[in-house]
Each structure stands twice: as C-alpha cells, then as structure tokens.
Design a protein around this motif. Structure first.
Motif, mmCIF file in Angstrom:
data_model
loop_
_atom_site.group_PDB
_atom_site.id
_atom_site.type_symbol
_atom_site.label_atom_id
_atom_site.label_comp_id
_atom_site.label_asym_id
_atom_site.label_seq_id
_atom_site.Cartn_x
_atom_site.Cartn_y
_atom_site.Cartn_z
ATOM 1 N N ALA A 19 33.791 71.560 20.981
ATOM 2 C CA ALA A 19 34.711 70.535 20.480
ATOM 3 C C ALA A 19 35.373 71.022 19.195
ATOM 4 C CB ALA A 19 33.965 69.227 20.222
ATOM 5 N N GLY A 20 36.482 70.369 18.850
ATOM 6 C CA GLY A 20 37.223 70.736 17.656
ATOM 7 C C GLY A 20 36.927 69.835 16.475
ATOM 8 N N ASP A 21 35.698 69.346 16.369
ATOM 9 C CA ASP A 21 35.359 68.414 15.292
ATOM 10 C C ASP A 21 35.623 69.012 13.911
ATOM 11 O OD1 ASP A 21 34.528 66.896 17.382
ATOM 12 O OD2 ASP A 21 32.390 66.928 16.879
ATOM 13 N N VAL A 22 35.316 70.310 13.781
ATOM 14 C CA VAL A 22 35.549 71.019 12.518
ATOM 15 C C VAL A 22 36.650 72.057 12.689
ATOM 16 C CG1 VAL A 22 34.523 72.497 10.740
ATOM 17 C CG2 VAL A 22 33.175 70.637 11.775
ATOM 18 N N ALA A 23 36.591 72.765 13.808
ATOM 19 C CA ALA A 23 37.570 73.806 14.113
ATOM 20 C C ALA A 23 37.714 74.753 12.923
ATOM 21 C CB ALA A 23 38.906 73.191 14.523
ATOM 22 N N CYS A 24 38.944 74.950 12.411
ATOM 23 C CA CYS A 24 39.166 75.821 11.255
ATOM 24 C C CYS A 24 39.236 75.044 9.952
ATOM 25 C CB CYS A 24 40.459 76.613 11.441
ATOM 26 S SG CYS A 24 40.509 77.600 12.939
ATOM 27 N N ASP A 25 39.069 73.732 10.046
ATOM 28 C CA ASP A 25 39.096 72.848 8.879
ATOM 29 C C ASP A 25 40.400 72.964 8.091
ATOM 30 O OD1 ASP A 25 38.049 70.825 7.288
ATOM 31 O OD2 ASP A 25 37.120 72.221 5.880
ATOM 32 N N GLN A 26 41.503 73.121 8.804
ATOM 33 C CA GLN A 26 42.785 73.228 8.110
ATOM 34 C C GLN A 26 43.150 71.934 7.378
ATOM 35 O OE1 GLN A 26 47.043 73.848 9.896
ATOM 36 N NE2 GLN A 26 46.218 75.883 9.400
ATOM 37 N N THR A 56 49.859 77.092 15.693
ATOM 38 C CA THR A 56 48.557 76.491 16.004
ATOM 39 C C THR A 56 48.832 75.091 16.544
ATOM 40 O OG1 THR A 56 48.284 75.471 13.824
ATOM 41 C CG2 THR A 56 47.427 77.711 14.087
ATOM 42 N N SER A 57 47.793 74.339 16.821
ATOM 43 C CA SER A 57 47.960 72.913 17.143
ATOM 44 C C SER A 57 46.887 72.111 16.418
ATOM 45 C CB SER A 57 47.873 72.661 18.650
ATOM 46 O OG SER A 57 46.528 72.619 19.093
ATOM 47 N N ALA A 58 47.128 70.819 16.280
ATOM 48 C CA ALA A 58 46.279 69.966 15.449
ATOM 49 C C ALA A 58 44.811 70.017 15.862
ATOM 50 C CB ALA A 58 46.792 68.524 15.479
ATOM 51 N N TYR A 59 44.504 69.746 17.138
ATOM 52 C CA TYR A 59 43.103 69.664 17.536
ATOM 53 C C TYR A 59 42.408 71.014 17.427
ATOM 54 C CZ TYR A 59 38.840 68.319 19.927
ATOM 55 O OH TYR A 59 37.518 68.072 20.221
ATOM 56 N N GLN A 60 43.179 72.084 17.497
ATOM 57 C CA GLN A 60 42.590 73.409 17.503
ATOM 58 C C GLN A 60 42.279 73.941 16.108
ATOM 59 O OE1 GLN A 60 45.770 74.689 20.550
ATOM 60 N NE2 GLN A 60 44.082 76.078 20.973
ATOM 61 N N VAL A 61 42.913 73.387 15.064
ATOM 62 C CA VAL A 61 42.670 73.927 13.722
ATOM 63 C C VAL A 61 42.268 72.896 12.675
ATOM 64 C CG1 VAL A 61 44.192 75.926 13.989
ATOM 65 C CG2 VAL A 61 45.120 73.788 13.086
ATOM 66 N N GLU A 62 42.696 71.647 12.809
ATOM 67 C CA GLU A 62 42.531 70.691 11.710
ATOM 68 C C GLU A 62 41.083 70.336 11.397
ATOM 69 O OE1 GLU A 62 46.710 68.129 11.963
ATOM 70 O OE2 GLU A 62 44.772 67.150 12.303
ATOM 71 N N HIS A 78 50.443 67.702 21.659
ATOM 72 C CA HIS A 78 49.862 68.949 22.134
ATOM 73 C C HIS A 78 48.526 68.628 22.808
ATOM 74 C CE1 HIS A 78 49.790 73.511 21.564
ATOM 75 N NE2 HIS A 78 48.649 73.237 22.202
ATOM 76 N N PHE A 79 48.613 67.998 23.973
ATOM 77 C CA PHE A 79 47.439 67.681 24.793
ATOM 78 C C PHE A 79 46.539 66.618 24.170
ATOM 79 C CE2 PHE A 79 46.798 71.561 27.772
ATOM 80 C CZ PHE A 79 48.156 71.814 27.832
ATOM 81 N N ASP A 80 47.047 65.813 23.223
ATOM 82 C CA ASP A 80 46.119 64.960 22.463
ATOM 83 C C ASP A 80 46.607 63.517 22.318
ATOM 84 O OD1 ASP A 80 48.217 65.622 20.772
ATOM 85 O OD2 ASP A 80 46.953 66.168 19.075
ATOM 86 N N LEU A 81 46.913 62.899 23.432
ATOM 87 C CA LEU A 81 47.256 61.472 23.424
ATOM 88 C C LEU A 81 46.123 60.654 22.789
ATOM 89 C CD1 LEU A 81 49.358 59.390 24.949
ATOM 90 C CD2 LEU A 81 47.379 59.031 26.440
ATOM 91 N N PRO A 82 46.439 59.637 21.987
ATOM 92 C CA PRO A 82 45.366 58.777 21.463
ATOM 93 C C PRO A 82 44.542 58.157 22.584
ATOM 94 C CG PRO A 82 47.412 58.365 20.291
ATOM 95 C CD PRO A 82 47.758 59.265 21.441
ATOM 96 N N GLN A 83 43.239 58.221 22.463
ATOM 97 C CA GLN A 83 42.367 57.654 23.481
ATOM 98 C C GLN A 83 42.591 56.151 23.628
ATOM 99 O OE1 GLN A 83 40.340 59.400 25.531
ATOM 100 N NE2 GLN A 83 39.836 57.495 26.629
ATOM 101 N N LEU A 116 48.076 81.917 14.607
ATOM 102 C CA LEU A 116 47.921 82.352 13.227
ATOM 103 C C LEU A 116 46.509 82.846 12.960
ATOM 104 C CD1 LEU A 116 48.974 82.552 10.276
ATOM 105 C CD2 LEU A 116 48.090 80.215 9.964
ATOM 106 N N MET A 117 45.511 82.120 13.434
ATOM 107 C CA MET A 117 44.115 82.479 13.187
ATOM 108 C C MET A 117 43.289 82.170 14.428
ATOM 109 S SD MET A 117 43.028 79.298 10.712
ATOM 110 C CE MET A 117 44.571 79.378 9.809
ATOM 111 N N ASP A 118 42.122 82.739 14.505
ATOM 112 C CA ASP A 118 41.183 82.367 15.555
ATOM 113 C C ASP A 118 40.887 80.882 15.405
ATOM 114 O OD1 ASP A 118 41.154 85.027 16.227
ATOM 115 O OD2 ASP A 118 39.236 85.444 15.270
ATOM 116 N N LEU A 119 40.835 80.181 16.518
ATOM 117 C CA LEU A 119 40.704 78.730 16.458
ATOM 118 C C LEU A 119 39.942 78.220 17.676
ATOM 119 C CD1 LEU A 119 43.158 78.460 18.604
ATOM 120 C CD2 LEU A 119 44.595 78.105 16.604
ATOM 121 N N PHE A 120 39.849 76.906 17.784
ATOM 122 C CA PHE A 120 39.220 76.303 18.955
ATOM 123 C C PHE A 120 40.170 76.485 20.130
ATOM 124 C CE2 PHE A 120 39.151 72.580 21.775
ATOM 125 C CZ PHE A 120 37.870 72.679 22.282
ATOM 126 N N GLU A 121 39.759 77.315 21.098
ATOM 127 C CA GLU A 121 40.601 77.525 22.273
ATOM 128 C C GLU A 121 40.314 76.448 23.299
ATOM 129 O OE1 GLU A 121 43.171 79.126 22.998
ATOM 130 O OE2 GLU A 121 43.273 80.186 21.093
#
Length: 500
Positions: free
Chosen positions: A74-81, A44-50, A145-150, A446-451
C-alpha cells in the motif's frame, strides 16, 4: 495473453557530473535541437509518492481500499512527499527539470468527493505549486490518477454512474479556481483505457470489478462484458465536461490547456498474414481509438461499433457535439512493444469482454520478463507518435510517461536506463523532424515509488529511495546525472539513425 497482463509486465543534492554518451559517434545532437517551447520533465502520481494517507483530513481513495483488501503493498507512506516536497523540488532543481508532472489526490482536496474543500489539502497543493514555480519548474497537473474517492464509489458506483460526470466537473472547477492562476497544463484522466480494463474487466486494479471467466482475481462483483465500456464512456463525458468548462470560464484569463492521457503499445504483426495485420489495426482502434476517436471525430471507431455491438454505449447527438474537439492535447504513455496475432476464434465464445472483442493475442517484443529491463524499443514510441499524427490530424502531444523498469536495488549504476532514455529521446526528436506535433517529454519516474502492480519491488526512478531508512533518503542514480547533463546542454547525444 490477455491485454492487461501485457500492461502489468511493463507496471541527497545532486552534483552535475560530466557524462560520456553511450551511443555510437555519428551525428551529435543535444537538448537545444528541440524546439524552444519543448519541455522536458519527470513525473509521479499522488498515491505513489505522497504518503500521509490518513493525515490532515484526507479520506480513502479506491486505491487505499483496494490495497488494504489484501492486494499487495500500500501507499500509506510511499515516498512521504507530503512532508518532503521541499526536498524533492530541490532535487528536481538540481537536475535541471523544466517541468514536473504530478497528480492531485481528489480525496485529499475534497474528502467527501464533493462539497467543502479540505484546508490542509488545499494548503499542501498550493505550497507544492508555489515551491515548483519558485524554482522555475512548470507544474503539469493530473486530476485523476486511478484514485477516485472511495466515498463516491460507495455512494453510486463511481465511474459506472453518470453522477461521476457532475462530481468530477465540480472537482475540476475547484482546482481551476484554486490553482489555475499558476497551473497552465491540466490532464483530466490518466490512462482512461487501462484504468477501465484493470478495474472493470480483469479486476487487478481498483475498484477490482470483474466477472468469470475474465477476471484475473477472484471477483465477487462486476460484469467484464459491459462495465469497461460504461466506465470509459462516462470518463469521456466527464473529460469533455471539464474541458468545455475550462474553455468557457477559465481559458481566456488563465491561458492554459486541458488534455487526457492514454496508454499505448508499439505494434508488430506476428506474421505477414493479412489476418495478423488486421488484428494489429484492431488493437490500435481498441486501445488508442477507444479514447481518441470520440474526441477527434465524435464517436467510437467503426471496428468497435461492429464487434462490441449493443454493449458499447452510444453518444446522443448533443453528447457527440460536446465530446468532439474537447481537448487541447493528448498525453501518450509508452513503455514497450508487442507482437500481435489474430485470434478470431475467440469471437465464437458465448461470453465476451474487451479481449475477446479484439480477437487477438499479444506477446511482448524482445521476450522481456517482468522485473527485468524493458526491451529497448524506441521505435515503439515513434510509431505511436506518427500513427496519431496520421490518424488523428496531428494533435499536440506530450509524452506523459516513458521509462524503464528494473528490480529495486541500491545500486546507482543504472546504465540500461541511461540507454533507454537516450534512445527514446532520440526517437522523439526524430518524430518531431518527421512532423509529429510533440510538445514535451516526461520521464517516468522522478524517484523510486510505490508501483501500482508490484509495490516496492520495482524501480523506475532517477533517484533511488531507501525504503528501509526511516527518513526515506533519496540518492541520485547514474540516470539522474545523465538526464541532468542532457537538460543543461552539456551532453551531446549521438544519433544512431536506427530508430525505425
């Protein structure tokens, strides 16, 4: 069809149940036919599951800002990992995962992009890593993983500035210091090639930069002709800096390895014409060689030098020396195959970008459409593995991502995903037997996530996530049972002998 359109066409405790192979009954093989050190996992990746996007000191990444600017979900909640990591590690243990590939959110660990470490972010990743190790699961960590700090995007333009090399190296140094006693496998950048094209040529991923007529969105800033090449150049310098830092200061005591991952296609010339075959070679140079050639040989492919000209940055003699050999492994990401047709007429245009520089068109193999199953083309993965073996001196390779997309549904009977995984694992085994130096396979996801391209409309997961449930309950699909049976050695796959 433009390059990135092709990419965007792809983008409960489990009881171990007996499973009957869906392949023909010929020569049986199982997990133990792979080398003893070979590792199987999922990712998985951070923005997609965390989720927890604004909790405990985390600041926005470029994906947060891009998503909230009206570019879909958006991945504000995503899978809440972030809150459910113990439950998720238990799911990994239940299916017998040997490794888990995940990414660290740079802006969760270092909210300003540099400087003081966020204690809550540090605690979360320490907890996750410890939980994995306690359950016998090897952590494979990606740093970006595509997520440079703004904050860094706002300050100096992110990857368009050489300052990114300094800050990325300092961020990696923090990770090595804090986690390197338990993490032995580091990937610096995920899909540097696709990240540059989506973010700086076509504008459909963060930071959403492009220029007419090349952008696929209404871009208000950017330069598609030069910025993708600048971004990749700086990412290569950053990767080399991080790799050399690790080799100098950490490898002797931590004994880990550092690599970079690339997105790939299996390729077929549309016709037997010389022009289409040459176009296929160009695609491999531009897509794979763009990243691997400098790292193996010290410079970009001659094809790129000739076609891109002065728009392609150059390495100084010292930079070339630092970049060449700066890797321990490569991560290969492969989902699909394409037909390639020459389009040399594009070279006559006044304006150029990556796609017109390549001068070709691509069509998905198998006529699949977005939201339906990928064409099951295991030869695509094997072709890429053997191409890298022959072209780049057979480096160590991890299959960083491989999986099948289907529409998001509550049905747990994902038989097409089972067929996809079984045939692609066969392709990996066949590649190893043909001499490819493959070290591991990570199913996505691993799981369905924010694509990243279609939010919550699509599914790659072994586990279905009920995004309408406030507890985001996870349910194992048929593919999870199948993968578990394979990993635990109770499933004998049947060789089809039709990979290539």
């Amino acid at each position: 069809m433009k390059f990135f359109k092709n990419y965007s066409l792809m983008l409960l405790p489990l009881l171990v149940l007996p499973f009957t192979s869906v392949l023909s009954l010929e020569e049986a093989y199982n997990r133990y036919d792979f080398p003893p050190e070979f590792v199987f996992g999922s990712g998985t990746s951070a923005y997609q599951v965390e989720g927890a996007a604004d909790e405990d000191g985390r600041t926005p990444s470029i994906w947060d800002v891009f998503a909230h600017a009206g570019h879909g979900a958006a991945g504000d909640v995503a899978c809440d990992q972030y809150h459910k990591y113990k439950e998720d590690v238990k799911l990994m243990k239940d299916i017998g995962l040997e490794a888990y590939r995940f990414s660290i959110s740079w802006s969760r660990l270092l909210p300003s992009g540099r400087g003081p470490v966020n204690p809550k972010g540090l605690q979360y990743y320490n907890n996750l890593i410890d939980e994995l190790i306690t359950h016998g699961i090897d952590p494979h960590v990606t740093l970006h993983h595509f997520d440079l700090p703004q904050a860094l995007q706002d300050e100096y333009g992110g990857w368009l500035s050489r300052e990114s090399v300094r800050d990325f190296t300092a961020y990696a140094d923090t990770c090595f210091k804090e986690f390197g006693d338990r993490v032995l496998h580091w990937t610096t950048l995920n899909e540097a090639n696709v990240f540059a094209l989506g973010g700086y040529d076509q504008g459909i991923t963060p930071p959403g930069r492009c220029s007419p007529p090349f952008g696929l969105i209404n871009c208000t800033k950017g330069n598609s002709s030069i910025e993708p090449y600048i971004a990749v150049h700086n990412m290569l310098l950053a990767h080399a800096s991080v790799t050399n830092l690790y080799k100098k200061h950490y490898k002797y005591k931590q004994h880990g390895s550092v690599g970079i991952s690339i997105y790939t296609y299996g390729t077929v010339p549309l016709t037997n014409s010389v022009e289409d075959k040459q176009a296929t070679d160009r695609l491999n140079d531009f897509l794979i060689g763009w990243i691997l050639h400098p790292l193996v040989f010290g410079d970009y492919p001659k094809t790129m030098r000739t076609r891109v000209g002065s728009r392609l940055p150059t390495f100084t003699a010292d930079e070339a020396k630092q970049v060449k050999g700066a890797f321990d492994f490569f991560g290969v990401i492969n989902y699909m195959a394409v037909y390639v047709k020459d389009n040399s007429s594009s070279q006559t245009q006044d304006l150029h970008d990556y796609n017109t520089d390549m001068a070709l068109t691509m069509t998905l193999f198998g006529n699949t459409t977005f939201g339906s199953e990928h064409a099951n083309t295991p030869w695509s993965l094997q072709q890429v593995l053997l191409y890298i073996k022959e072209t780049y001196d057979n480096p160590p390779i991890y299959i960083a991502e491989n999986g099948q997309t289907t529409p998001q549904t509550s049905s747990l009977e994902d038989t097409t995903r089972v067929r996809f995984l079984s045939s692609h694992i066969e392709a990996v085994l066949d590649s190893i037997r043909k001499g490819s130096n493959v070290k591991g396979y990570f199913q996505w996801s691993l799981m369905d996530l924010f694509e990243l391209f279609r939010g919550y409309e699509l599914s790659y997961g072994l586990y279905y996530v009920d995004f309408k449930d406030p507890y985001l309950k996870r349910y194992p699909k048929l593919s999870a049972h199948w993968y578990s049976s394979f990993l635990m050695g109770t499933l004998h796959l049947q060789c089809s002998h039709s990979v290539l």
